[in-house]
Motif scaffolding. Structure first.
Motif, PDB file in Angstrom:
ATOM      1  N   GLU A  37     -10.647  56.197  48.712  1.00  0.00           N
ATOM      2  CA  GLU A  37     -10.048  54.679  48.300  1.00  0.00           C
ATOM      3  C   GLU A  37     -10.899  53.490  48.771  1.00  0.00           C
ATOM      4  O   GLU A  37     -10.584  52.761  47.925  1.00  0.00           O
ATOM      5  N   GLY A  38     -11.788  53.809  49.861  1.00  0.00           N
ATOM      6  CA  GLY A  38     -12.489  52.587  49.834  1.00  0.00           C
ATOM      7  C   GLY A  38     -13.391  52.250  49.197  1.00  0.00           C
ATOM      8  O   GLY A  38     -13.852  51.375  48.972  1.00  0.00           O
ATOM      9  N   ALA A  40     -13.235  53.122  46.035  1.00  0.00           N
ATOM     10  CA  ALA A  40     -12.566  52.213  44.871  1.00  0.00           C
ATOM     11  C   ALA A  40     -12.803  50.535  44.953  1.00  0.00           C
ATOM     12  O   ALA A  40     -12.204  49.796  44.125  1.00  0.00           O
ATOM     13  N   SER A  41     -12.078  50.167  46.532  1.00  0.00           N
ATOM     14  CA  SER A  41     -12.013  49.282  46.770  1.00  0.00           C
ATOM     15  C   SER A  41     -13.189  48.277  46.633  1.00  0.00           C
ATOM     16  O   SER A  41     -13.290  47.470  45.937  1.00  0.00           O
ATOM     17  N   LEU A  42     -14.509  48.987  47.223  1.00  0.00           N
ATOM     18  CA  LEU A  42     -16.161  48.448  46.992  1.00  0.00           C
ATOM     19  C   LEU A  42     -16.208  48.570  45.142  1.00  0.00           C
ATOM     20  O   LEU A  42     -16.645  48.019  45.195  1.00  0.00           O
ATOM     21  N   THR A  43     -16.058  49.175  44.690  1.00  0.00           N
ATOM     22  CA  THR A  43     -16.281  49.543  42.999  1.00  0.00           C
ATOM     23  C   THR A  43     -15.370  48.094  42.303  1.00  0.00           C
ATOM     24  O   THR A  43     -15.823  47.778  41.662  1.00  0.00           O
ATOM     25  N   SER A  44     -13.997  47.499  42.779  1.00  0.00           N
ATOM     26  CA  SER A  44     -13.255  46.074  42.235  1.00  0.00           C
ATOM     27  C   SER A  44     -14.804  44.777  42.083  1.00  0.00           C
ATOM     28  O   SER A  44     -14.170  44.510  41.992  1.00  0.00           O
ATOM     29  N   GLN A  75      -7.052  55.386  42.950  1.00  0.00           N
ATOM     30  CA  GLN A  75      -6.837  53.589  43.696  1.00  0.00           C
ATOM     31  C   GLN A  75      -7.854  52.439  42.320  1.00  0.00           C
ATOM     32  O   GLN A  75      -7.286  51.622  43.101  1.00  0.00           O
ATOM     33  N   THR A  77      -8.689  49.994  40.513  1.00  0.00           N
ATOM     34  CA  THR A  77      -8.466  49.733  39.281  1.00  0.00           C
ATOM     35  C   THR A  77      -8.950  49.024  37.943  1.00  0.00           C
ATOM     36  O   THR A  77     -10.003  49.067  38.011  1.00  0.00           O
TER      37      THR A  77
END
Length: 110
Positions: A37-38, A40-44, A75, A77
């Motif tokens: 999940e973390g 995925a946030s960095l990927t955005s 997670q 987006t």
């Protein structure tokens, strides 16, 4: 592992999970999901192509990578509109950070 919980280390959890202990497997799945999940946030923000998992936790292998990939996929987006990053275990395992740090202070060859 029985005894003093203060003596429990990550390698003990990994060993127990590899031996089939359900609580240890669940713990690694939770950790993997959080890492995914973390990531995925960095990927955005950064849109990396690859994440390399190193350190002692890398010894868990697929017990960790599977939940990482699942957490990442749930997670992320913009799924289907951006490339999906891959996740790999560092070839140097627990020594990856130490080797990287040594490479940073090593003088460049002329």
């Amino acid at each position: 592992m029985r005894g003093d919980a203060g003596q429990l280390e990550g390698k003990h959890v990994t060993e127990a999970a590899q031996a089939g202990d359900p609580a240890a497997v669940e713990l690694l799945a939770d950790i993997g999901r959080w890492i995914g999940e973390g990531a995925a946030s960095l990927t955005s923000v950064l849109d990396p192509a690859r994440f390399v998992i190193g350190g002692g936790v890398a010894d868990a292998g697929d017990l960790l990578l599977g939940p990482i990939r699942e957490g990442f996929g749930r997670q992320l987006t913009g799924r289907g509109h951006r490339p999906t990053a891959t996740f790999e275990i560092a070839q140097l395992g627990n020594d990856a950070g130490m080797v990287g740090a040594a490479a940073l202070v090593r003088p460049a060859k002329a």
